[in-house]
Design an enzyme around this catalytic site. Structure first.
Site, PDB file in Angstrom:
ATOM      1  N   HIS A 154       7.456   6.783   1.974  1.00  0.00           N
ATOM      2  CA  HIS A 154       6.247   6.517   1.623  1.00  0.00           C
ATOM      3  C   HIS A 154       5.159   6.412   2.722  1.00  0.00           C
ATOM      4  O   HIS A 154       5.776   6.204   3.767  1.00  0.00           O
ATOM      5  CB  HIS A 154       6.554   5.048   1.003  1.00  0.00           C
ATOM      6  CG  HIS A 154       5.363   4.112   0.528  1.00  0.00           C
ATOM      7  ND1 HIS A 154       4.257   3.795   0.813  1.00  0.00           N
ATOM      8  CD2 HIS A 154       5.503   3.901  -0.992  1.00  0.00           C
ATOM      9  CE1 HIS A 154       3.389   3.284   0.185  1.00  0.00           C
ATOM     10  NE2 HIS A 154       4.068   3.200  -0.976  1.00  0.00           N
ATOM     11  N   ASP A 231      13.219   1.036   5.694  1.00  0.00           N
ATOM     12  CA  ASP A 231      12.123   0.549   4.369  1.00  0.00           C
ATOM     13  C   ASP A 231      13.025   0.109   3.265  1.00  0.00           C
ATOM     14  O   ASP A 231      13.378   1.055   2.528  1.00  0.00           O
ATOM     15  CB  ASP A 231      11.060   1.831   4.245  1.00  0.00           C
ATOM     16  CG  ASP A 231      10.255   1.440   3.304  1.00  0.00           C
ATOM     17  OD1 ASP A 231      10.405   0.259   2.500  1.00  0.00           O
ATOM     18  OD2 ASP A 231       9.141   2.210   3.174  1.00  0.00           O
ATOM     19  N   GLN A 234      12.296  -0.511  -2.171  1.00  0.00           N
ATOM     20  CA  GLN A 234      12.740  -0.299  -3.243  1.00  0.00           C
ATOM     21  C   GLN A 234      14.187  -0.416  -3.238  1.00  0.00           C
ATOM     22  O   GLN A 234      14.824  -0.111  -4.383  1.00  0.00           O
ATOM     23  CB  GLN A 234      12.485   1.351  -3.572  1.00  0.00           C
ATOM     24  CG  GLN A 234      11.030   1.770  -3.786  1.00  0.00           C
ATOM     25  CD  GLN A 234      10.394   1.252  -4.753  1.00  0.00           C
ATOM     26  OE1 GLN A 234      11.050   0.589  -5.786  1.00  0.00           O
ATOM     27  NE2 GLN A 234       8.892   1.373  -4.873  1.00  0.00           N
ATOM     28  N   LYS A 257       7.956  -6.903  -5.447  1.00  0.00           N
ATOM     29  CA  LYS A 257       8.683  -5.718  -6.213  1.00  0.00           C
ATOM     30  C   LYS A 257       9.867  -6.515  -6.732  1.00  0.00           C
ATOM     31  O   LYS A 257      10.726  -5.881  -7.448  1.00  0.00           O
ATOM     32  CB  LYS A 257       9.120  -4.622  -5.094  1.00  0.00           C
ATOM     33  CG  LYS A 257       7.819  -3.762  -4.921  1.00  0.00           C
ATOM     34  CD  LYS A 257       8.065  -2.528  -4.293  1.00  0.00           C
ATOM     35  CE  LYS A 257       6.639  -1.913  -3.509  1.00  0.00           C
ATOM     36  NZ  LYS A 257       6.048  -1.353  -4.324  1.00  0.00           N
ATOM     37  N   CYS A 395       2.041   7.748  -3.291  1.00  0.00           N
ATOM     38  CA  CYS A 395       2.071   7.498  -1.912  1.00  0.00           C
ATOM     39  C   CYS A 395       3.309   8.347  -1.255  1.00  0.00           C
ATOM     40  O   CYS A 395       3.744   7.776  -0.224  1.00  0.00           O
ATOM     41  CB  CYS A 395       2.197   5.967  -1.409  1.00  0.00           C
ATOM     42  SG  CYS A 395       0.502   5.062  -1.811  1.00  0.00           S
TER      43      CYS A 395
HETATM   44  N1  PMP Z   1       7.779   1.711   1.008  1.00  0.00           N
HETATM   45  C1  PMP Z   1       8.200   2.077  -0.057  1.00  0.00           C
HETATM   46  C2  PMP Z   1       9.609   3.051  -0.511  1.00  0.00           C
HETATM   47  C3  PMP Z   1       7.483   1.637  -1.283  1.00  0.00           C
HETATM   48  O1  PMP Z   1       7.844   1.832  -2.757  1.00  0.00           O
HETATM   49  C4  PMP Z   1       6.200   0.796  -1.184  1.00  0.00           C
HETATM   50  C5  PMP Z   1       5.604   0.504  -2.614  1.00  0.00           C
HETATM   51  N2  PMP Z   1       5.455   1.322  -3.186  1.00  0.00           N
HETATM   52  C6  PMP Z   1       5.898   0.339   0.141  1.00  0.00           C
HETATM   53  C7  PMP Z   1       6.833   0.909   1.052  1.00  0.00           C
HETATM   54  C8  PMP Z   1       4.799  -0.317   0.396  1.00  0.00           C
HETATM   55  O2  PMP Z   1       4.815  -1.726  -0.116  1.00  0.00           O
HETATM   56  P1  PMP Z   1       3.845  -2.628  -0.072  1.00  0.00           P
HETATM   57  O3  PMP Z   1       2.422  -2.149  -0.682  1.00  0.00           O
HETATM   58  O4  PMP Z   1       4.199  -3.892  -0.806  1.00  0.00           O
HETATM   59  O5  PMP Z   1       3.542  -3.005   1.456  1.00  0.00           O
END
Ligand code: PMP
Length: 440
Positions: A154, A231, A234, A257, A395
């Site tokens: 991401h 990370d 998910q 999430k 993203c």
């Molecule tokens: N890493 C992953 C794998 C994600 O799916 C996301 C959110 N889509 C993020 C990081 C970023 O998370 P946040 O916007 O809650 O900081």
């Protein structure tokens, strides 16, 4: 603590989640022993309509919904307990501090952390990664050092490292992704041989649903002398994510999430690392003593929590962690596994639908293209029937580039979704095919 209008998600001995007060709905047409109606009844938003149709919410990888007990815990905090934390000598401040630190214990338990002081509250995964890149990276990374990422990251686990590379002259390398959507572990070993300082990678891909072999990756990285950042954005909502089993050095995740509020998340890090890392931001709360000539720092985690934190968000995050704990990670996983099997079967039968990501070792995140229909058009059409999916690059622009596409449609499921909603999605796709004059 149980709120007046809260329906606790307790589990019967057979693993079924039930309402505690006998007000049980009939079991849904689920493969798993999960009382889906009882679960859904705890999420007020799920009973609303969108464009005159029942909401079918399949955008959980972007953000999940919140149950009554999280909403009412936040409300009770704001109505009855709010004050600033850690620095007041009055009753409300003591209660707010207790609520805040109690949330830290619940969030720590959620990722198997034995020491709550290893949990730093952040705005989310993004800020947690930025904290590590800025603090650890700024202090311990030198020009020419390598940071190993993957091509499925991401942007939140990519751009902070690009910024660090711009500041320090360190070099970023990227583990390849196979056509099936898994990490190429041979490529990983090749790049590990270059002795990176850190391997930063996603536990679960937000576009492909791939569950990476996190323990194996961490073990190999450590054997090569690298630290590891996972990370968990998910993974923490869906899988048993236990940092002591994983063995990593940093684990980042977000509250919104996993049934919690937005604007709050956490970084778990090994105590020794937090001790040796310099502060991320300066200000109130993170100091031990301030003089005009210089300052000394509070102990972790407070060293990394400058300024007044998102107290109500943290309290809600803690309640969400408790909610998930009461449902049980294994029960959640098994319900989602049933959804995943059903979705793979149903989506696999649809002509012109191309599904991305592996069939095995994946979560219930489904990215797909549908003939040559633009994902945004598809999402707009489905929205007319109350079905919320996401469309775009998620993203993950480098990953989309890897597949030669600019984006996908993405349906992502969570603990309150049902097989009926998978049917609704498939019906919606069939109707969309008619609207678009067939799928080619
Ligand atoms: N890493 C992953 C794998 C994600 O799916 C996301 C959110 N889509 C993020 C990081 C970023 O998370 P946040 O916007 O809650 O900081």
């Amino acid at each position: 603590m149980t709120e007046p209008n809260q329906v606790a998600g307790v589990l019967a001995p057979d693993g079924r989640a039930v309402l505690p007060d006998g007000d049980r709905a009939a079991p849904g047409p689920q493969e798993s022993p999960w009382d889906i109606e009882a679960i859904r009844a705890q999420f007020p938003i799920l009973s609303r309509e969108v464009h005159g149709r029942p909401l079918v919410y399949l955008d959980n990888a972007a953000s999940s919904q919140q149950p009554h007990r999280v909403l009412s815990r936040v409300e009770r905090y704001l109505r009855e307990q709010h004050a600033n934390v850690h620095r007041g000598a009055h009753q409300l401040s003591a209660e707010a501090t207790e609520a805040y630190e109690d949330a830290r214990r619940a969030v720590a338990a959620h990722v198997g952390a034995t020491n709550p002081a290893e949990i730093v509250f952040t705005r989310g995964t993004t800020e947690a990664v930025n904290l590590v890149a800025s603090s650890w990276g700024g202090a311990f990374v030198s020009p020419g050092d390598e940071i190993l990422l993957t091509k499925m990251e991401h942007h939140s686990n990519l751009v902070p490292w690009q910024l660090l590379a711009g500041r320090t002259g360190c070099v970023l390398r990227f583990v390849d992704v196979t056509p099936e959507g898994t990490l190429d572990l041979e490529d990983f070993d090749r790049l590990l041989a270059r002795q990176p300082r850190l391997v930063a990678f996603t536990h679960v891909s937000n576009s492909l649903g791939t569950i990476n072999p996190v323990r194996e990756i961490v073990a190999r990285a450590h054997a090569a002398g690298a630290l590891t950042l996972v990370d968990g954005a998910q993974a923490a909502p869906h899988l048993l994510s236990d940092v002591s089993r994983i063995g990593c050095d940093f684990y980042a995740f977000s509250g919104h999430k996993m049934c919690g509020p937005t604007g709050v998340g956490a970084l778990w890090a090994r105590r020794e690392l937090l001790e040796e890392m310099p502060p991320y931001q300066g200000g109130g709360e993170m100091i031990s003593e301030v003089r005009l000539e210089g300052s000394s720092w509070a102990k972790p985690p407070h060293k990394f929590e400058a300024g007044t934190p998102n107290i109500s968000g943290v309290v809600g995050f803690g309640e969400a962690a408790r909610f998930l704990a009461e449902l049980g990670a294994e029960a959640i996983e098994s319900h989602e596994a049933a959804l995943k099997r059903y979705a793979l079967e149903r989506l696999g039968d649809i002509d012109g639908l191309r599904l991305y990501g592996p069939r095995q070792e994946r979560t219930s995140v489904f990215s797909f293209t549908y003939g040559d229909v633009h994902p945004h058009d598809l999402s707009t059409i489905l929205d007319q029937w109350g079905i919320a999916i996401r469309a775009g690059h998620h993203c993950n622009q480098p990953l989309m580039g890897h597949y030669g596409i600019s984006g996908t449609a993405r349906a992502s499921f969570y603990l309150y979704n049902s097989t009926d909603e998978i049917d609704a999605l498939c019906d919606g796709l069939a109707l969309a095919a008619e609207v678009f004059g067939g799928i080619s």
